[in-house]
Design a protein around this motif. Structure first.
Motif, mmCIF file in Angstrom:
data_model
loop_
_atom_site.group_PDB
_atom_site.id
_atom_site.type_symbol
_atom_site.label_atom_id
_atom_site.label_comp_id
_atom_site.label_asym_id
_atom_site.label_seq_id
_atom_site.Cartn_x
_atom_site.Cartn_y
_atom_site.Cartn_z
ATOM 1 N N GLN A 205 0.828 -1.205 0.000
ATOM 2 C CA GLN A 205 0.000 0.000 0.000
ATOM 3 C C GLN A 205 0.860 1.252 0.000
ATOM 4 N N ALA A 206 1.907 1.254 0.806
ATOM 5 C CA ALA A 206 2.805 2.417 0.868
ATOM 6 C C ALA A 206 3.833 2.385 -0.248
ATOM 7 N N LEU A 207 4.376 1.201 -0.536
ATOM 8 C CA LEU A 207 5.457 1.095 -1.514
ATOM 9 C C LEU A 207 4.981 1.497 -2.908
ATOM 10 N N ILE A 208 3.837 0.972 -3.340
ATOM 11 C CA ILE A 208 3.359 1.219 -4.694
ATOM 12 C C ILE A 208 2.872 2.648 -4.863
ATOM 13 N N LEU A 209 2.500 3.308 -3.768
ATOM 14 C CA LEU A 209 2.125 4.722 -3.872
ATOM 15 C C LEU A 209 3.285 5.539 -4.445
ATOM 16 N N GLY A 210 4.508 5.112 -4.146
ATOM 17 C CA GLY A 210 5.666 5.803 -4.688
ATOM 18 C C GLY A 210 5.900 5.536 -6.157
ATOM 19 N N ALA A 223 -4.952 10.378 -1.613
ATOM 20 C CA ALA A 223 -5.694 9.693 -0.545
ATOM 21 C C ALA A 223 -6.573 8.585 -1.118
ATOM 22 N N ALA A 224 -7.197 8.844 -2.270
ATOM 23 C CA ALA A 224 -8.063 7.830 -2.885
ATOM 24 C C ALA A 224 -7.249 6.630 -3.366
ATOM 25 N N LEU A 229 -5.314 1.014 -2.769
ATOM 26 C CA LEU A 229 -4.226 0.050 -2.638
ATOM 27 C C LEU A 229 -4.360 -0.818 -1.396
ATOM 28 N N GLN A 230 -5.163 -0.386 -0.434
ATOM 29 C CA GLN A 230 -5.419 -1.231 0.737
ATOM 30 C C GLN A 230 -6.091 -2.529 0.308
ATOM 31 N N GLU A 231 -6.923 -2.472 -0.715
ATOM 32 C CA GLU A 231 -7.584 -3.659 -1.244
ATOM 33 C C GLU A 231 -6.797 -4.282 -2.397
ATOM 34 N N TRP A 232 -6.210 -3.434 -3.233
ATOM 35 C CA TRP A 232 -5.534 -3.941 -4.427
ATOM 36 C C TRP A 232 -4.134 -4.465 -4.143
ATOM 37 N N PRO A 279 -0.771 -8.076 -12.553
ATOM 38 C CA PRO A 279 -2.153 -8.406 -12.161
ATOM 39 C C PRO A 279 -2.953 -7.168 -11.735
ATOM 40 N N LEU A 280 -2.313 -6.220 -11.051
ATOM 41 C CA LEU A 280 -3.005 -4.994 -10.653
ATOM 42 C C LEU A 280 -3.365 -4.160 -11.874
ATOM 43 N N GLU A 281 -2.452 -4.060 -12.830
ATOM 44 C CA GLU A 281 -2.733 -3.281 -14.042
ATOM 45 C C GLU A 281 -3.898 -3.883 -14.816
ATOM 46 N N GLN A 282 -3.970 -5.207 -14.893
ATOM 47 C CA GLN A 282 -5.074 -5.858 -15.600
ATOM 48 C C GLN A 282 -6.401 -5.609 -14.886
ATOM 49 N N HIS A 283 -6.380 -5.640 -13.547
ATOM 50 C CA HIS A 283 -7.600 -5.379 -12.783
ATOM 51 C C HIS A 283 -8.076 -3.938 -12.995
ATOM 52 N N LEU A 284 -7.158 -2.997 -12.976
ATOM 53 C CA LEU A 284 -7.523 -1.587 -13.177
ATOM 54 C C LEU A 284 -8.022 -1.353 -14.599
#
Length: 609
Positions: A205-210, A223-224, A229-232, A279-284
């Motif tokens: 959640q914190a790492l990917i925000l960067g 913030a959104a 990312l808490q779920e993803w 996998p996250l990119e495909q979900h988004l």
């Protein structure tokens, strides 16, 4: 369980002999929390920071430390959330009070993360002395809590457009390394306050925000994304060996954010981890292509719209590289902020009415067209005329006449001027659309880096439209604020992306809903074709009110075009950019017909009518 020697966490020594705030027990901490001044978030935060600072320096059994911290965690989260409302959405160069609130919140988050880290480390070192709880569970929950606080601190840093503090990334990486060494990264932790999940998801959640280009996003967007990312975070894979889809790489022994794995020139160390965001990119992408939902809504204040989803897909799908080389410069240039100001300067310093109706046009201020639909005169009667204040209200029902008000309301200069009867229409166009001299740090064919100081406009944000002019160049260019970075409390760097070296201002009229209606014109700007990047002519419009396939009329004093908006090529919080096509009017069609040879046998009939 055994601790991995390479893990190095910066922890204070427990050298304090006494503690006076409350008896060192969970019940004592609970009673102390109940006595906190609930109406003052800053006082609560100050007291919590002081207590946590002392707790971090006193010797305690790990399970007792953890239980005390759990009693303090709820008011701590409430206090930091309350403080954030006092320093977010502030000018880039923050005044002293919001700056103090931000520093206090950072101190509180740091102390809380340190406190839970101490509990985790001591639980590992003294596992044989723990009797009331499973030592592995105590370590796992403590690391999870500490990771959440470290992530919240990084989010706040990004929201203030500041660089992450020294050892900030290292603390986050080492917490994950500690959990990895204890084989706790995939165990689910139940948490009703901050959200349940594994240590890996909290770390991601914190790492990917960067990795989301945070300096290009607005505070509420960050913030959104953090909430999403808490779920993803569970979709992201952490690998020890390089994989085909490992877009990012992070070294757990470094004090650096994730880097593109292709740009990592050193030989990866033993604690290098590859981050697979595929996998996250495909979900988004699936969410973006879902026509049944326009946005991802977590609550009324936390929404990820299509524009933000598109930004995330681009961030996680490919490596972005700078297209142009920067060169360092040190000279001033002129800049004006806002859609209206850009329209004014790109039109040769003519106001909106002169652009639409001609240079000689002068109208009363009440009849001037406006781009703000809320300023239009309403035909409905005034509902307040039905009120009877003498009957419905008395002074005693609010406060005694001789008692002073217990609060003050701070008003900005614009509101004070309105209350004093000073009309904005009395200002000249040059005063209303003020241009500022600003220092240029570096430049490239694609944009500029500028130094922003406290003397310049405070209400600018990423995505705002600006017009710029170099000192020796008489022509203005259109640009957008793409990123913001705080250097210190009195200086900020802005990154501008050049949209076009020129633009032609117009007034846009929507197609009337009813016959005979004449819609008010709205400011728009036409950008010419840019052959270098293969960009066709586009139209810059305000953020709201325009959409794809919409038909509008572009009007100036001496010309008028009927167009249809097509693909939206860009959008920010301040403006949208559309491709468009020209729609032929009846007189244009007839003109074309007259120029054609009359080869039809029916054409001769028209000469006899």
């Amino acid at each position: 369980m055994s601790i991995d020697p390479p893990v190095k966490l910066r922890l204070p020594r427990q050298d304090l002999q006494g503690f006076d705030a409350f008896p060192l027990s969970a019940a004592g901490a609970r009673n102390w929390v109940l006595a906190l001044p609930a109406t003052s978030s800053s006082q609560v935060a100050q007291q919590l920071a002081a207590v946590l600072g002392e707790l971090n320096r006193i010797e305690l059994a790990p399970e007792l430390r953890y239980n005390i911290l759990e009693e303090l965690r709820r008011p701590l989260l409430i206090a930091t959330a309350s403080l954030s409302r006092r320093f977010l959405k502030q000018p880039l160069i923050m005044p002293a009070e919001p700056r103090y609130m931000a520093e206090l919140a950072d101190e509180l988050l740091t102390a809380a993360g340190t406190a839970y880290t101490i509990a985790a480390v001591h639980a590992i070192q003294r596992r044989d002395s723990i009797r009331e709880v499973n030592p592995a569970r105590l370590v796992c929950e403590s690391i999870h809590r500490a990771t959440r606080f470290a992530g919240a601190r990084i989010l706040q840093t990004f929201q203030l457009y500041r660089p992450v503090a020294l050892y900030g990334w290292l603390a986050l990486h080492q917490l994950y390394a500690l959990a990895e060494g204890q084989r706790l990264t995939q165990l689910t932790v139940e948490d009703d306050l901050s959200g349940s999940g594994t240590i890996t998801t909290a770390y991601m959640q914190a790492l990917i925000l960067g990795c989301c280009k945070p300096n290009q996003l607005r505070q509420n967007d960050l913030a959104a994304i953090f909430r999403g990312l808490q779920e993803w975070g569970a979709l992201i894979k952490v690998e020890q060996q390089p994989k085909q889809h490992g877009l990012f790489l992070v070294d757990l022994d470094s004090d650096r954010p994730p880097l593109y794995s292709q740009l990592y020139h050193k030989s990866p160390g033993p604690r290098a981890r590859y981050i697979d965001t595929d996998p996250l990119e495909q979900h988004l992408q699936k969410l973006l292509n879902d026509d049944s939902r326009q946005s991802v809504v977590f609550d009324k204040d936390t929404v990820i719209g299509p524009v933000l989803l598109d930004h995330l897909v681009a961030s996680f799908s490919k490596m972005s590289m700078r297209n142009f080389t920067r060169r360092q410069v040190s000279r001033t240039m002129w800049l004006s902020v806002g859609f209206n100001a850009c329209h004014f300067y790109m039109g040769g310093e003519k106001n909106f009415e002169q652009v639409v109706f001609g240079s000689q046009y002068i109208s009363p201020s009440a009849q001037r067209p406006s781009g703000n639909p809320f300023l239009h005169e309403q035909n409905k009667g005034d509902l307040w005329q039905q009120a009877n204040p003498q009957k419905d209200f008395s002074g005693n029902s609010y406060t005694p006449r001789d008692e002073k008000m217990s609060h003050e309301v701070a008003l900005d200069q614009q509101t004070l001027a309105a209350l004093a009867g000073e009309n904005d229409d009395d200002l000249s166009d040059a005063q209303r659309y003020e241009a500022h001299q600003i220092m240029m740090i570096d430049a490239s064919p694609g944009g500029y880096c500028l130094e922003w100081t406290a003397e310049l406009p405070a209400d600018i944000k990423t995505g705002d439209l600006v017009c710029v002019r170099e000192e020796e160049n008489p022509r203005w260019a259109i640009a957008a604020i793409r990123w913001v970075s705080q250097v210190d409390n009195d200086k900020t760097l802005l990154g501008l992306e050049l949209l076009s070296p020129e633009a032609k201002p117009y007034g846009a009229r929507m197609q009337p809903q009813k016959k005979g209606e004449d819609a008010e014109p709205i400011r728009v700007m036409l950008l010419p074709e840019i052959n270098l990047v293969g960009q066709p002519p586009t139209l810059i419009t305000p953020r709201a009110g325009f959409r794809e396939r919409q038909k509008i009329v572009l009007a100036r004093h001496d010309e008028e075009y009927f167009i249809q908006l097509q693909r939206q090529v860009a959008v920010t919080g301040a403006f949208a950019q559309f491709e468009f096509r020209h729609i032929k009017q009846l007189d244009e069609v007839l003109a074309e017909d007259k120029s054609r040879p009359r080869d039809s046998r029916f054409d001769s009939l028209w000469t006899n009518i």
